[in-house]
Design a protein around this motif. Structure first.
Motif, PDB file in Angstrom:
ATOM      1  N   ALA A  29       1.247   6.186   6.721  1.00 47.41           N
ATOM      2  CA  ALA A  29      -0.057   6.457   6.110  1.00 47.41           C
ATOM      3  C   ALA A  29      -0.490   7.893   6.384  1.00 47.41           C
ATOM      4  O   ALA A  29      -0.940   8.602   5.482  1.00 47.41           O
ATOM      5  CB  ALA A  29      -1.103   5.478   6.637  1.00 47.41           C
ATOM      6  N   GLU A  30      -0.339   8.323   7.628  1.00 48.32           N
ATOM      7  CA  GLU A  30      -0.718   9.692   7.985  1.00 48.32           C
ATOM      8  C   GLU A  30       0.110  10.713   7.212  1.00 48.32           C
ATOM      9  O   GLU A  30      -0.403  11.737   6.763  1.00 48.32           O
ATOM     10  CB  GLU A  30      -0.587   9.896   9.489  1.00 48.32           C
ATOM     11  CG  GLU A  30      -1.663   9.159  10.273  1.00 48.32           C
ATOM     12  CD  GLU A  30      -1.453   9.195  11.780  1.00 48.32           C
ATOM     13  OE1 GLU A  30      -0.463   9.786  12.258  1.00 48.32           O
ATOM     14  OE2 GLU A  30      -2.294   8.600  12.484  1.00 48.32           O
TER      15      GLU A  30
ATOM     16  N   CYS B  15      -3.298   9.692   4.535  1.00 38.91           N
ATOM     17  CA  CYS B  15      -4.228   8.568   4.627  1.00 38.91           C
ATOM     18  C   CYS B  15      -4.430   8.183   6.089  1.00 38.91           C
ATOM     19  O   CYS B  15      -3.744   8.677   6.969  1.00 38.91           O
ATOM     20  CB  CYS B  15      -3.676   7.354   3.874  1.00 38.91           C
ATOM     21  SG  CYS B  15      -3.468   7.621   2.103  1.00 38.91           S
TER      22      CYS B  15
ATOM     23  N   VAL C 153       0.204   3.820  -2.998  1.00 40.70           N
ATOM     24  CA  VAL C 153      -0.428   5.128  -2.747  1.00 40.70           C
ATOM     25  C   VAL C 153       0.547   6.262  -3.049  1.00 40.70           C
ATOM     26  O   VAL C 153       0.186   7.246  -3.701  1.00 40.70           O
ATOM     27  CB  VAL C 153      -0.949   5.220  -1.296  1.00 40.70           C
ATOM     28  CG1 VAL C 153      -1.380   6.638  -0.950  1.00 40.70           C
ATOM     29  CG2 VAL C 153      -2.108   4.249  -1.096  1.00 40.70           C
TER      30      VAL C 153
ATOM     31  N   TRP D  57       0.807  -1.221   0.000  1.00 35.25           N
ATOM     32  CA  TRP D  57       0.000   0.000   0.000  1.00 35.25           C
ATOM     33  C   TRP D  57       0.834   1.262   0.000  1.00 35.25           C
ATOM     34  O   TRP D  57       0.503   2.235  -0.668  1.00 35.25           O
ATOM     35  CB  TRP D  57      -0.937   0.013   1.211  1.00 35.25           C
ATOM     36  CG  TRP D  57      -2.114  -0.871   1.017  1.00 35.25           C
ATOM     37  CD1 TRP D  57      -2.345  -2.081   1.622  1.00 35.25           C
ATOM     38  CD2 TRP D  57      -3.213  -0.654   0.134  1.00 35.25           C
ATOM     39  NE1 TRP D  57      -3.529  -2.611   1.171  1.00 35.25           N
ATOM     40  CE2 TRP D  57      -4.076  -1.758   0.259  1.00 35.25           C
ATOM     41  CE3 TRP D  57      -3.544   0.360  -0.751  1.00 35.25           C
ATOM     42  CZ2 TRP D  57      -5.249  -1.872  -0.461  1.00 35.25           C
ATOM     43  CZ3 TRP D  57      -4.724   0.247  -1.466  1.00 35.25           C
ATOM     44  CH2 TRP D  57      -5.560  -0.855  -1.316  1.00 35.25           C
TER      45      TRP D  57
END
Length: 109
Positions: free
Chosen positions: A84-85, A89, A41, A37
Motif C-alpha cells: 500500500a505504501e 496509500c 488501486v 485492493w
C-alpha cells in the motif's frame, strides 16, 4: 485527560466504525469482480506491474502473488501495508459490526 468510561469508548468506536461501513459499500461497488485492493488501486492509478514491483522492491511475479494472496484473504498485514505504501496509500484496518452498533451489541450481551 480523564479516563473514558465504557459507554464513551463504545460511542467513539461506533463513530470510527461508520467510516468502515462507508468504505465497505464503496469497496463492494468498486470491486464488483473481487480483484482485491492492491490490483484495483494499482490499475486505477495506472501503475504497471513492473513499476509496482520496483517500488515495493520485489520481482514482478511477487506483485502477482501479493494480489492473489490478498484476493484469497491470506496476505500478511505487513506485506499489505508495504505494498500500500509503495502505491502511495496507507493501509486502514478495522472491525465494524455486521448490523447495528457496538453499543447495541454490548447491550445485548
Amino acid at each position: 485527560m480523564r479516563k473514558m468510561g465504557w459507554e464513551e469508548r463504545l460511542r467513539a468506536l461506533d463513530e470510527m466504525a461508520m467510516a468502515f461501513y462507508v468504505a465497505r459499500g464503496v469497496a463492494t461497488n468498486l470491486q464488483g469482480k473481487g480483484e482485491g485492493w492492491l490490483r484495483t488501486v494499482r490499475r486505477a492509478v495506472g501503475i504497471p506491474v513492473a513499476e509496482a514491483a520496483g517500488r515495493i522492491g520485489v520481482k514482478e511475479d511477487e506483485v502477482f502473488r501479493m494480489e492473489h494472496a490478498e484476493r484469497r484473504g491470506v496476505i500478511e498485514l505487513q506485506t499489505l501495508r508495504r505494498a500500500a505504501e509503495a502505491l502511495g496509500c496507507v493501509l486502514v484496518y478495522g472491525l465494524a459490526p455486521r448490523e447495528g452498533t457496538l453499543k447495541a451489541m454490548a447491550a445485548a450481551i
